[in-house]
Design an enzyme around this catalytic site. Structure first.
Site, PDB file in Angstrom:
ATOM      1  N   GLU A  49      33.899  17.808  42.853  1.00 34.95           N
ATOM      2  CA  GLU A  49      35.005  18.653  43.288  1.00 34.95           C
ATOM      3  C   GLU A  49      34.928  18.789  44.803  1.00 34.95           C
ATOM      4  O   GLU A  49      33.900  19.192  45.351  1.00 34.95           O
ATOM      5  CB  GLU A  49      34.947  20.029  42.625  1.00 34.95           C
ATOM      6  CG  GLU A  49      35.284  19.996  41.148  1.00 34.95           C
ATOM      7  CD  GLU A  49      35.281  21.360  40.497  1.00 34.95           C
ATOM      8  OE1 GLU A  49      35.033  22.361  41.207  1.00 34.95           O
ATOM      9  OE2 GLU A  49      35.516  21.437  39.282  1.00 34.95           O
ATOM     10  N   ASP A  60      36.975  32.409  46.545  1.00 31.71           N
ATOM     11  CA  ASP A  60      35.689  31.943  47.054  1.00 31.71           C
ATOM     12  C   ASP A  60      34.898  33.067  47.714  1.00 31.71           C
ATOM     13  O   ASP A  60      35.440  33.886  48.451  1.00 31.71           O
ATOM     14  CB  ASP A  60      35.902  30.813  48.065  1.00 31.71           C
ATOM     15  CG  ASP A  60      36.500  29.583  47.417  1.00 31.71           C
ATOM     16  OD1 ASP A  60      35.972  29.187  46.369  1.00 31.71           O
ATOM     17  OD2 ASP A  60      37.494  29.042  47.938  1.00 31.71           O
ATOM     18  N   TYR A 175      38.388  24.471  33.677  1.00 34.52           N
ATOM     19  CA  TYR A 175      37.316  25.086  34.457  1.00 34.52           C
ATOM     20  C   TYR A 175      37.227  26.559  34.061  1.00 34.52           C
ATOM     21  O   TYR A 175      38.129  27.337  34.362  1.00 34.52           O
ATOM     22  CB  TYR A 175      37.643  24.928  35.939  1.00 34.52           C
ATOM     23  CG  TYR A 175      36.561  25.334  36.925  1.00 34.52           C
ATOM     24  CD1 TYR A 175      35.757  26.453  36.727  1.00 34.52           C
ATOM     25  CD2 TYR A 175      36.363  24.610  38.094  1.00 34.52           C
ATOM     26  CE1 TYR A 175      34.789  26.823  37.631  1.00 34.52           C
ATOM     27  CE2 TYR A 175      35.390  24.970  39.016  1.00 34.52           C
ATOM     28  CZ  TYR A 175      34.612  26.084  38.780  1.00 34.52           C
ATOM     29  OH  TYR A 175      33.661  26.451  39.689  1.00 34.52           O
TER      30      TYR A 175
END
Length: 272
Positions: A49, A60, A175
């Site tokens: 990724e 993040d 995911y």
């Protein structure tokens, strides 16, 4: 067959967990990222990724945020990332590359232009964190027409109705975000992950990769007992951040190789 599908099919036949490291493109430079990609493959990465730098990466944590800031300081944008993938693809025709990022850079160059450029560069899958699946139908159609997998995130709080929508749209793998929070944060609750994976698989037949919060061999093996793939990002970025540029590739690769070795040892015991 898309390279992602081929990778998961081969892993399934061998009883092997798919290992997916994440790195941010352009951190600390595009040249170093190019070296890191090759080193990760040599270390046992099955899929990579590749993060597209963005100024406001809402999912993040601080480690990956700093990586984006360093890349943006060097002027690295989406087209540079696609060029990086194209150069990698000339060296490596087998390892799948998944771009992970946010909508703004894609919208800035145009969705049609992006999907065409991604196909030409050799991108295999795309994760756009802030494209809600309910509004992503047109984008998904454009990706699928170019044999690029639209990959979606599922969170601990994702309701069944949204998981069912993702089941209709997703390709490649799904995911699963293993915790409530940002990348690299929190305590990994393996039992809760296993329970949620059971729920996801009632709707989704695709392989499920698990990320966010996996930081060492022990946690990777614990997740591999339940998931089809293990995704590790912040811990690898930390290795890159803590090393001189000339050692970034070797340090990232050493960490990934240790994870691969631990996963293989676990799977040898299970399959014995």
């Amino acid at each position: 067959m898309n390279r992602i599908d081929a990778t998961f099919d081969a892993a399934r036949r061998k009883g092997r967990s798919v290992l997916i490291p994440y790195v941010t493109a352009g951190d600390p430079s595009l040249a170093v990222t190019s070296q890191v990609l090759d080193a990760l493959v040599d270390a046992g990465a099955d899929v990579i990724e590749l993060g597209v730098p963005f100024s406001d990466p809402m999912a993040d944590g601080p480690v990956i945020q700093r990586a984006s800031e360093r890349a943006l300081a060097h002027g690295v944008g989406l087209r540079d990332v696609l060029d990086l993938v194209a150069k990698f693809r000339r060296r490596n025709a087998e390892t799948p590359i998944v771009l992970m990022g946010y909508a703004n850079p894609i919208e800035a160059i145009g969705v049609q232009a992006f999907v065409d450029a991604a196909r030409d560069a050799g991108v295999d899958g795309v994760i756009v964190v802030d494209y809600p699946p309910e509004e992503a139908g047109e984008f998904v159609a454009l990706l699928r027409a170019r044999d690029i997998a639209p990959i979606f995130l599922v969170a601990p709080t994702t309701p069944d109705a949204r998981i069912a929508t993702i089941a209709r749209l997703a390709s490649g793998y799904v995911y699963y975000v293993s915790l409530k929070g940002v990348t690299g944060a929190g305590h990994l609750d393996t039992q809760a992950v296993a329970q949620k994976l059971d729920e996801i698989r009632r709707h989704i037949e695709l392989p499920v990769g698990v990320g966010f919060g996996i930081r060492d061999a022990q946690s990777a093996c614990a997740i591999a007992a339940h998931a089809d793939a293990v995704v590790i990002g912040s811990r690898i970025i930390h290795e890159i951040e803590a090393s001189p540029p000339g050692e970034a590739a070797s340090r990232a690769a050493a960490f990934v190789a240790a994870i691969r070795e631990a996963l293989d040892a676990r799977e040898s015991e299970v399959n014995a």
